[in-house]
Design an enzyme around this catalytic site. Structure first.
Site, mmCIF file in Angstrom:
data_model
loop_
_atom_site.group_PDB
_atom_site.id
_atom_site.type_symbol
_atom_site.label_atom_id
_atom_site.label_comp_id
_atom_site.label_asym_id
_atom_site.label_seq_id
_atom_site.Cartn_x
_atom_site.Cartn_y
_atom_site.Cartn_z
ATOM 1 N N ILE A 17 0.822 -1.219 0.000
ATOM 2 C CA ILE A 17 0.000 0.000 0.000
ATOM 3 C C ILE A 17 0.857 1.271 0.000
ATOM 4 O O ILE A 17 0.434 2.318 -0.496
ATOM 5 C CB ILE A 17 -0.961 -0.027 1.213
ATOM 6 N N GLY A 40 3.073 -5.107 10.847
ATOM 7 C CA GLY A 40 2.175 -5.197 9.692
ATOM 8 C C GLY A 40 2.177 -3.948 8.831
ATOM 9 O O GLY A 40 3.212 -3.319 8.604
ATOM 10 N N ASP A 96 0.940 -1.080 9.493
ATOM 11 C CA ASP A 96 1.260 0.094 10.317
ATOM 12 C C ASP A 96 2.779 0.337 10.300
ATOM 13 O O ASP A 96 3.253 1.473 10.048
ATOM 14 C CB ASP A 96 0.768 -0.190 11.749
#
Ligand code: AR6
Length: 179
Positions: free
Chosen positions: A18, A39, A41
């Site tokens: 992302i 993850g 984050d």
């Protein structure tokens, strides 16, 4: 409110990281502290650089289901919208409602800021163990409902990190397209 064909055309899938997406806002699957983690984050904080953590410190955390935004620093995006998904406890702790709130509250920020494009990871489906097929259905349904009633954001991209996740999103979006 009926979901129109136009709405399905405003939702897209992307497979991969992302943090590489050139969009107006990237949504972060954060925790209640908003001070980083693993993850997606961790990936977002690493790619954005230390300015992101500094700004997050001023936000005083975030309740589960709510969303807050910051600038995106070194990311190829304008904003990061931080939301906190529910931990999956088997469905007995209001998880469906809380995950729906993550999507609608993040989309509400994008709407307020009149953003064209926003991208979501599969919130809660990693460390927080929400079943991916349920989470994907919630993501697509709540987004479609929101888009039916709002002109902004114009485009929503669901970033899927693995084959299982993108296959489930594809199946759900196909069902949507056919109804
Ligand atoms: N790009 C897109 N998706 C990703 C990426 C990436 N770079 N990295 C992981 N994913 P998770 P959660 C996917 O665990 O379940 C953190 O420590 C991943 O494969 O990141 O909401 C926070 O600080 C999965 O499909 O988030 C919290 O403590 C999805 O992102 C906690 O984890 C979500 O997985 C939040 O857990």
């Amino acid at each position: 409110m009926p979901v129109t064909g136009n709405v399905i055309n405003r939702m897209e899938l992307f497979k991969g990281d992302i943090t590489k997406l050139h969009v107006d806002a990237i949504v972060n699957a954060a925790n209640n502290t908003l001070l980083g983690g693993g993850g997606v984050d961790g990936a977002i904080h690493r790619a954005a650089g230390p300015g992101l953590l500094q700004e997050c410190r001023e936000l005083n955390g975030c309740a589960t289901g709510e969303a807050k935004y910051t600038r995106a620093y070194n990311l190829p995006a304008e904003y990061v919208i931080h939301t906190v998904g529910p931990v999956w406890h088997g469905g007995i702790k209001n998880e469906t409602h809380l995950l729906t709130l993550c999507y609608t509250n993040s989309l509400e920020i994008a709407h307020q800021l009149k953003l064209n494009s926003i991208t979501f990871p599969a919130i809660s489906t990693g460390a927080y163990r929400f079943p991916v097929y349920k989470a994907a259905a919630i993501a697509v349904n709540s987004t479609a409902r929101f888009l039916s009633a709002h002109a902004f954001p114009q485009r929503v991209i669901f970033a899927c990190f693995d084959d299982e996740t993108i296959t489930l999103y594809q199946d759900i979006m196909m069902l949507f397209g056919n109804t």
